[in-house]
Design an enzyme around this catalytic site. Structure first.
Site, PDB file in Angstrom:
ATOM      1  N   GLU A  24       0.823  -1.219   0.000  1.00  0.00           N
ATOM      2  CA  GLU A  24       0.000   0.000   0.000  1.00  0.00           C
ATOM      3  C   GLU A  24       0.856   1.267   0.000  1.00  0.00           C
ATOM      4  OE1 GLU A  24      -2.901  -0.503  -0.749  1.00  0.00           O
ATOM      5  OE2 GLU A  24      -3.613  -2.353   0.172  1.00  0.00           O
ATOM      6  N   HIS A  67      -2.748   2.361   8.333  1.00  0.00           N
ATOM      7  CA  HIS A  67      -3.851   1.572   7.772  1.00  0.00           C
ATOM      8  C   HIS A  67      -4.019   0.294   8.586  1.00  0.00           C
ATOM      9  CE1 HIS A  67      -6.325  -0.749   5.076  1.00  0.00           C
ATOM     10  NE2 HIS A  67      -5.371  -1.635   4.863  1.00  0.00           N
ATOM     11  N   HIS A 112     -12.989  -3.340   3.824  1.00  0.00           N
ATOM     12  CA  HIS A 112     -11.554  -3.605   3.931  1.00  0.00           C
ATOM     13  C   HIS A 112     -10.967  -3.066   5.245  1.00  0.00           C
ATOM     14  CE1 HIS A 112      -7.373  -3.788   1.887  1.00  0.00           C
ATOM     15  NE2 HIS A 112      -7.221  -3.525   3.171  1.00  0.00           N
ATOM     16  N   HIS A 158      -7.303  -2.935   9.923  1.00  0.00           N
ATOM     17  CA  HIS A 158      -8.575  -3.611   9.643  1.00  0.00           C
ATOM     18  C   HIS A 158      -9.402  -3.779  10.926  1.00  0.00           C
ATOM     19  CE1 HIS A 158      -6.054  -5.844   6.288  1.00  0.00           C
ATOM     20  NE2 HIS A 158      -6.284  -4.583   5.972  1.00  0.00           N
ATOM     21  N   GLU A 218     -17.191  12.159  22.563  1.00  0.00           N
ATOM     22  CA  GLU A 218     -15.859  12.654  22.174  1.00  0.00           C
ATOM     23  C   GLU A 218     -15.624  12.663  20.663  1.00  0.00           C
ATOM     24  OE1 GLU A 218     -12.493  12.260  24.752  1.00  0.00           O
ATOM     25  OE2 GLU A 218     -13.914  13.830  25.280  1.00  0.00           O
TER      26      GLU A 218
HETATM   27  O1  2HA Z   1      -1.696  -6.664   3.490  1.00  0.00           O
HETATM   28  O2  2HA Z   1      -3.570  -4.369   4.754  1.00  0.00           O
HETATM   29  O3  2HA Z   1      -4.323  -3.514   2.393  1.00  0.00           O
HETATM   30  C1  2HA Z   1      -1.653  -5.414   4.015  1.00  0.00           C
HETATM   31  C2  2HA Z   1      -2.932  -4.734   3.814  1.00  0.00           C
HETATM   32  C3  2HA Z   1      -3.363  -4.486   2.435  1.00  0.00           C
HETATM   33 ZN    ZN Z   2      -5.527  -3.611   4.307  1.00  0.00          ZN
END
Ligand code: 2HA
Ligand code: ZN
Length: 269
Positions: free
Chosen positions: A115, A138, A209, A140, A168
């Site tokens: 990414e 980033h 995602h 999940h 908040e």
């Molecule tokens: O594999 O999170 O978006 C890493 C990730 C891809």
């Molecule tokens: Zn990801």
């Protein structure tokens, strides 16, 4: 020369990846972080001789000469603390951002996260809005991800729901949350789309995602995602129940005044 493993940026990165894994936000090789480094600080621990040069696959003129600490592709957040030099790398972008000189790390022959385009393009976008921005993160988180299956993905509607879930929220992310529909990850296209969304908010949800956050340091960016994820958790606890109470727009305006924040234009009545 100082030991790079005890540099504050390194210990913070190790703690953050470890903590994110512990929160369940980064299963397997899920998630990635890039942290803009101060050249003078890096020079205290590195002689700055490139180990090898990597192609980035995109151009980002604004980033030429900039140095980043970045998680590696295919690497697990849970392992960073045990082998930082394998799972992390320090790169300096050159030749208008088309190349990245590896200064440290990826010691098994690896490279930066898949990414990387979304990270670098988001840095460019956030720096223009806020010159103190240094982090793109980033991950999940389950509740935010789950919410993208059952909630309208309209950005205003999504943001207002999160704001209503904890007092908040509007204070922590007054710009709200932008949302990208499902797109193929790891591409320049999702990078460009994410960066565009980063122009108006520090949080960008990737539907089905995960989420991107941006901020001035790792702690603050972690806290930003943590707050949104908490709100999503509460949403999922109540979404199937009759709603009896909420935080009204009038109360949101009181929060704006009390905490000196301004909600995204047009998002409150
Ligand atoms: O594999 O999170 O978006 C890493 C990730 C891809
Ligand atoms: Zn990801």
């Amino acid at each position: 020369m100082k030991d790079i493993l005890t540099a504050p940026f390194m210990t913070e990165m190790i703690r953050t990846t470890t903590n994110m894994y512990a929160h369940g936000w980064d299963e397997r090789n899920g998630g990635n972080i890039s942290l803009l480094l101060d050249e003078a600080e890096v020079k205290e621990s590195l002689d700055m001789t490139p180990i090898r040069t990597l192609e980035t696959g995109f151009e980002a003129l604004e980033l030429s000469g900039k140095i980043f600490l970045v998680t590696g592709t295919g690497k697990y957040f849970k392992n960073v603390q045990y082998a930082p030099d394998v799972n992390l790398g320090i790169v300096r972008l050159t030749e208008n951002g088309t190349k990245a000189e590896l200064l440290w790390g990826y010691s098994d022959g690896g490279r930066f996260t898949s990414e990387f385009p979304a990270h670098m393009m988001s840095h460019v976008a956030r720096m223009k809005v806020d010159p103190s921005n240094r982090v793109v993160m980033h991950c999940h988180p389950a509740n935010l991800l789950a919410m993208t299956y059952v909630h309208d993905l309209d950005e205003k509607a999504f943001t207002r729901t999160l704001w209503q879930m904890c007092t908040e929220c509007i204070v922590v992310f007054p710009d709200g949350v932008n949302v990208l529909p499902w797109m193929l990850c790891g591409t320049n296209e999702i990078g460009i789309a994410t960066a565009k969304k980063m122009e108006t908010a520090r949080l960008v949800v990737w539907a089905q995602h995960g989420i991107y956050g941006a901020g001035k340091d790792l702690d603050e960016t972690f806290g930003l995602i943590e707050t949104a994820e908490k709100a999503a958790e509460i949403y999922l606890k109540i979404a199937h129940l009759p709603l009896v109470n909420t935080i009204t727009d009038e109360q949101m305006h009181l929060l704006e005044a009390r905490f000196g924040v301004k909600a995204r234009e047009g998002y409150l009545n």
